[in-house]
Design an enzyme around this catalytic site. Sequence first.
Site, mmCIF file in Angstrom:
data_model
loop_
_atom_site.group_PDB
_atom_site.id
_atom_site.type_symbol
_atom_site.label_atom_id
_atom_site.label_comp_id
_atom_site.label_asym_id
_atom_site.label_seq_id
_atom_site.Cartn_x
_atom_site.Cartn_y
_atom_site.Cartn_z
ATOM 1 N N LYS A 70 0.708 -1.196 0.085
ATOM 2 C CA LYS A 70 -0.009 -0.073 0.140
ATOM 3 C C LYS A 70 0.791 1.150 -0.071
ATOM 4 O O LYS A 70 0.391 2.299 -0.478
ATOM 5 C CB LYS A 70 -0.908 0.022 1.352
ATOM 6 C CG LYS A 70 -1.989 -1.045 0.940
ATOM 7 C CD LYS A 70 -3.072 -0.428 0.019
ATOM 8 C CE LYS A 70 -4.377 -1.408 0.254
ATOM 9 N NZ LYS A 70 -5.530 -0.671 -0.477
ATOM 10 N N SER A 324 1.284 -9.780 -0.228
ATOM 11 C CA SER A 324 0.746 -8.313 -0.257
ATOM 12 C C SER A 324 0.935 -7.610 0.937
ATOM 13 O O SER A 324 1.171 -6.468 1.177
ATOM 14 C CB SER A 324 -0.600 -7.909 -0.875
ATOM 15 O OG SER A 324 -1.661 -8.754 -0.200
#
Length: 525
Positions: A70, A324
């Site tokens: 992110k 992720s």
Amino acid sequence: MNSSLKQTAESSSAPAVDIGDADYLKRINTARVYDVAIESPLMQANQLSARIGNALYLKREDLQPVHSFKLRGAYNKIAQLSADERERGVICASAGNHAQGVALAGRNMGIRAVIVMPRTTPEIKVRAVAGFGGEIVLHGDSYDEASAHAMELQARDGLVYVHPYDDPDVIAGQGTIGMEIVRQHPQDIHAVFVCVGGGGLLAGVAAYIKSVRPDIRVIGVEPEDAASMGAALAAGERVTLPEVGLFADGVAVKQAGKEPFRLCSKHVDAMMTVSVDEICAAVRDIYEDTRALAEPAGALAVAGAKKYVEETGIENQDLVAITSGANVNFDRLSYIAERAELGERREALLAVTIPERPGSFRQFCMRIGDRSITEFSYRYADAQRAQVFCGVKLTNGVAERDTLIGDLEADGYEVIDMSRNEMAKLHVRHMVGGRARGAGDEVLFRVEFPERPGALLKFLNSVGDRWNISLFHYRNHGHAHGLVLVGMQVAPGEQADCRAALDALGYDYAEESQNPAYQLFLHSH
């Protein structure tokens, strides 16, 4: 092909580049991410690759400074702001990983960063955001509630809103992952698997890969209970899910983003869903190959890659899965470990009815054979029949489970497979028990079993058919010794013989008949 693998409306053979795609390609190639982000390594998961018969490479976004991808999108967005916008400061709503990216970007650029987080956000993510200098506002019990409050604060204070996924600059920042994959692995790639929440990561990766390597399949992976992008692509328009599961909190989004949906409609080859058990198994797979602990959302892509191989039967292909994120609360690990065995189909959970008579428990265990029992919960109910909750270790997956159930049923046992029963796995397995009004002369012992096949049967043979077992609870905890709580109906004149039998067994044990927890909750008064 299995229904969990849904093709998108447009095939990947559609024209790869139009004006919009060319703009995204430029945005991704010039994205400002490396001021704070690293080019994460692409490493082969050797053990998992050998198991699935394909070379699986992990794109290690869990190694970013905020342990999540992110940071890329958040920093790229903020880097594009004007001097006036930076002076006003930024605000975002996030369950955690986007929040850390915004907070770190704000700190590096010297601008104010207000972070609105749901009250349900894992504590590890709240602490991390505070450590990066973000101004935390906890509001609501979901991302949607936090987002609505962030919009109110944005309007009131004139802050710039940094959306976690529905913004071209954020999408372009995430798209640099696709750029790195293509550069790091110039050989053929059969498919790249990407976790999906609002869709920003999938959109950015797909936009880049389909612009430069349209032969590579791009597949999105969602939890079964939070599949907003899959539902949108199937319907041809964005839809809002009535509710979403929170286990993989990083992707718990009710509606896919508008711009991610547009890009995914054009470029994504397929969507998949995976279960909680499959996610937990993938967390363990990643750990065994890397010694890193992925968060549930961070393991989605690996779970999807494994399921894709199983459903398609492909062999000797190169696959890439983006790991992720790794912001997982430590106290969730026991739950993840417990469910991983079921996700790998290495354990069967069975509800079995056996006769209520001395020796029936031993006969049942003899029928299980040399298989390790991972859990056994039982409490006396009545004088005719007993219901037991049993976990059995499997070495041959579903086929072995089905054979075991068939063998038990052939012997007259009533068996219900609980391996896919969510309520049973979450709650009932820990609630089997209660007071047994017919269990007179009950004596309670705590016993340490050596954790090896045959240890339970050795105990039962020592007890023999002389005393009825009226309570039994055991769970494998991964230690050298299993901890067992066992109740037996032993007449007062036979208690010395009972203890002698236990002494002869050689297992460490202690009587717990006077333990207040037993007296309050289990003992029949």
